[in-house]
Design an enzyme around this catalytic site. Sequence first.
Site, PDB file in Angstrom:
ATOM      1  CE  LYS A   1      -2.432  -0.891   3.753  1.00  8.86           C
ATOM      2  NZ  LYS A   1      -1.950  -2.241   4.093  1.00  8.86           N
TER       3      LYS A   1
ATOM      4  CG  MET B   1      -8.614  -3.313  14.622  1.00  8.56           C
ATOM      5  SD  MET B   1      -9.344  -1.881  15.412  1.00  8.56           S
ATOM      6  CE  MET B   1      -7.896  -1.054  16.039  1.00  8.56           C
TER       7      MET B   1
ATOM      8  CB  CYS C   1      -9.995   1.756  15.352  1.00 11.20           C
ATOM      9  SG  CYS C   1      -9.012   3.238  15.329  1.00 11.20           S
ATOM     10  CG  MET C   2      -6.885   3.497  18.010  1.00  4.49           C
ATOM     11  SD  MET C   2      -6.229   1.824  17.876  1.00  4.49           S
ATOM     12  CE  MET C   2      -5.134   1.780  19.272  1.00  4.49           C
TER      13      MET C   2
ATOM     14  N   GLY D   1      -4.178   1.650  14.613  1.00  5.35           N
ATOM     15  CA  GLY D   1      -4.548   1.338  13.246  1.00  5.35           C
ATOM     16  C   GLY D   1      -4.392   2.506  12.295  1.00  5.35           C
ATOM     17  CD  GLN D   2      -8.661   5.826  11.681  1.00  7.86           C
ATOM     18  OE1 GLN D   2      -8.866   6.556  10.720  1.00  7.86           O
ATOM     19  NE2 GLN D   2      -9.444   5.791  12.752  1.00  7.86           N
TER      20      GLN D   2
END
Lengths: 283, 818
Positions: B105, B364, B189-190, B401-402
């Site tokens: 990616k 996650m 997510c967090m 994650g982000q």
Amino acid sequence: MTMDRPPFSHSPASKLSSRWGTVLGSLACGLGLAGFLTGINQQTAPRDRQSLNWTKPSEETLGALAPAPTYDQIDSRIYGFNRDWRSDLSRLRQDNPGLLDPVIRTPEMKAQALQDRLRTRAFDTAPPAVPHPVDQRTAESCLACHGNGMTIAGKTATRMSHPLLTNCTQCHVEQAGSVPQVLAAHTNLSNNAPEAAWPPGNRFDGVKRAGPGTRLLPGLPPTIPHTLHMRDDCMSCHGLIARPGIRTTHPWLQNCRQCHVANDDLERPAVSIFARKTDAAQR
Amino acid sequence: MTGTSTRPAPQFTSHSPDRRAFLRMTAMTVATALARRPGIADELQAPQPPGGSDLPIIEGVTWNKAPCRFCGTGCHVMVGVKDNRVVSVTGDRQAEVNKGLLCVKGYHVGLALYGEDRLKKPMLRRDGMLVEISWSEAIDIIAQRINSNPSRFAMYGSGQWTVPEGYAANKFMKGGLSNNHIDPNARLCMASAVTGYISTYGVDEPYNCYDDLDHCDTLILWGNNFAEMHPVLFSRVVDRRLRGQQVELIDLTTRHTRTSQQADHVLIFQPHSDLAIANCISHQLIERNAWDREFVERFCHFRGPGEPPTLKGEPITFEQFRDFVAQYTIEKTAQISGLSAEQLAMLGDRFADRSRKVLSLWCMGMNQHTQGTAINNLVHAIHLLSGHFGRPGDGPQSLTGQPSACGTVREVGTLAHALPGDLRVDDEKGRRIAEDIWRLPEGRINPTPGYHAVLMWEKFCSPSVAADAIDTLWVQVTNPGQTLPNLHKLFRGIKGNKDKFLIVSDVYPTATTELADLILPSAMWVEKNGIYGNSERRTQQWFRMITPPGEARDDCWQTIAVAHRLFELGHPGMKTKDERFLFYQANEAGEEIPIWNWERYYEINVDERLYEEYRAFSRAKHKDLAPYQVLVKTRGLRWPVVQGEDGEWHETNYRFVEGHDPYVAPGKTVQFYHSVTGDDRALIWFRPYVPPPETPDEEYPFWLDTGRVLEHWHTGTLTMRIPTLRKAMPHAYVEINREDAKRLDLRDGDLVRVETRRGSMELTVWIDGRANCSSGHLFVPFFDQRKLINELTLDAHCPFSKQPDYKKCAARIMKVPS
């Protein structure tokens, strides 16, 4: 006692036929015997080698031929004809050119080689996508072919250009993913985008090739016009099993960077290496 | 026969020149010289490539650094720009995080800017049709809408917001509108990691960093597919084996993934039973007397959930803790979790062994959990109890994650209860600090926490007659129409509802823009200045390199422009107590620069101005950030960044540990200086196993798990527009166990219907495709816009973090008759 006639009567006709019968019978037996003897004779007679078109193999070949195993050896002997079978791909017969073979290169071939690189790359420094289906994803399975690279039956598995890393699939993904294609049409599109508009295209127009390397004067070795990051092994792209158009003319020389220096922006050191420490203090 | 060719092995044989070789060399030189002349080419048969052989040589590419746009690893890339276009991307070798390596990616991140359907003009939905309007009209519509009812307005932000974007939105909402209804997608997510950290150490974010990856002996993954989700970090660990280092990888997982393929031990456990497993480890440590008595007595207290359970819990004694975890014997835990007694004992062994450095990583699997805070607490507890804490390679580390869930959401506090610098709206001291830095009159900040994500969307979807409903919602940099759980309930509810107004700032048409009333085209990544903070507390900066297409404009500018329109309309919140505009910026001469005019926005570096203002907050909880100009010169720095006596700025690898963290008092060894109990101690929590709200039953006999794949980032709005990535993973599928498939007579490529109590979806079957599901489990990735699997997921959430559980709900599967 008078000799009685035998129980069967010998009429003159039957006497004649029985005599002929005996003659025929003995003739048949004789023929049979003769044929038998002839046949035996023929089998034992050695055939002429000429008539079989058989030439004696050379000593070299005879020496290399595997002797036939005896019956008690059959279970344990590795049969001769599968002695060449290799379970290791890298030991298959390869079509590699010789180290000193003439290298023929033209500008068209070079352009085609560069064009060919783009078939699997989104742009010049992108990692190539894997153009073949992949079943095994361990590093070992990739390295079986791409560790050293190989060319077999016209197909080339390129040699890895970067140092050994163990998580191949984080950068090299399949060009055609192996997700099974949907057999039936989507019947549950959850958004309104019509199927025809999907997927949207991409207008990225990136660097497609590096180079060419520059020469200050004709005959000098060209500079390396691309980054060396992930391209530590020159032979991967420029070696014997590389695309013909960018193959080096001198593959027997292994210390590439004694003559070819990097001239790419990414390779220039961030600070001037000739600045004295005192200069920095004076600024 | 030895070898079938008499040619020497290529490349490697040292070549002693002999007469034959010399002659061949000479002949070859001559031949080559001849061959270079034109004319020889005609005899050669080179295949013709499609499109001809011409390839343009792009010269004059300028290179600049930027963090990657995608995940929380925070790799650095070098972006090659020519003529206002990104033309190349390569890994940044000077970056400590990735040292030049990227994942697929990251290598293709440059293409994310160039999808053909890039949004270029603001669009308003009139009578069901999207009509192009001007920016001034769009800004006015938003301002008028907010002004008519400011308390029924909410903002839904993102962990992909840059730090200044999140800061501007937070200041606008909380410091301007006195409205705390601002919450990010990072809630999904967090949030559990955040509450886990806060209830354990008193302050958010990992104390450790990626250096742990280079030093650990044993790496335990708690329900995260490390190899696909943080591939560069995964490589960093497994490539150590190439250098002869022994790294043991233990994969605690519910399905056999690419990570499991490289793991030494794969422990497949029943969903949700991680709670029992964690408690079992604590129990084993105590039973074997292998817990670190000295560490615990010096640096920890024990904590229980209280009755009823709360985030703060209540103090308990060691004996009480011991009795609580004693219920989780190996036998009982084996029963709940499906692990064997040997596997559980092995986990106990690892933690009991103080000589090994044990690193726990999670993402996650532990956060998207209806007991997310609890399981986070428990994993921290195991490490604190066993003393596996503080040394490089030894400790618990939550992965983000982000790209900026840490930097923006958690640090800038773009959550409904938070303020920048880890302060809270319901804490008076925090409000005073914020009002002071923001030059606001006292009492401007609302002390009541606003709506968290799930609640916000519930309120937005509920009828407007309700007193506490939300009528206007502004979404920036995220795609809730695809990522919210239980989409029919939390998102589709607004369809056709004329009272509701959804504003979406994004770069491509998404599942969210489908129902948007106003769409604002936004600048992306290197089309604007930006700052991100990654998973290891590293704040990273980049400069704008190209201009955005069409009329796309920075999200930060959009917020400031709306704020100024409200200022013009006379909204009192848009003024500071000095009667100045909330986002007042002046040049060196002291004149105000109208940054709400797009033409003048880039006259100064608004990013730098906002960041330097925000930096003041960062000292509140010792999360000191480096000055902007220092970040410019580096590939990010890990806070707290402190200026030493030598004038240099020093980053901190390990917080709370003496010698690494400048704020630890000498002689303290380990000091949790924001401790919940106020005495420099961390809390070792007991949280019980609580069963999940929905488990498979007769009607819905399967577990449905959702998640990601390597090739796609989140909802695929960027990556599905990148041909390499889309071709590698073109559409969603349902992964099913081989035995289950046999039993149901399913084959690869069959169309099946997956149903839960909330929705139904038709998907292609892929047996043992990317990963191997256990029997009774299904897995569906959520990247495909055409297969919104979140229509099926459950919106039940952790009681403390409010984070929903995307990993577990009950489903059934049936073949679709063809």
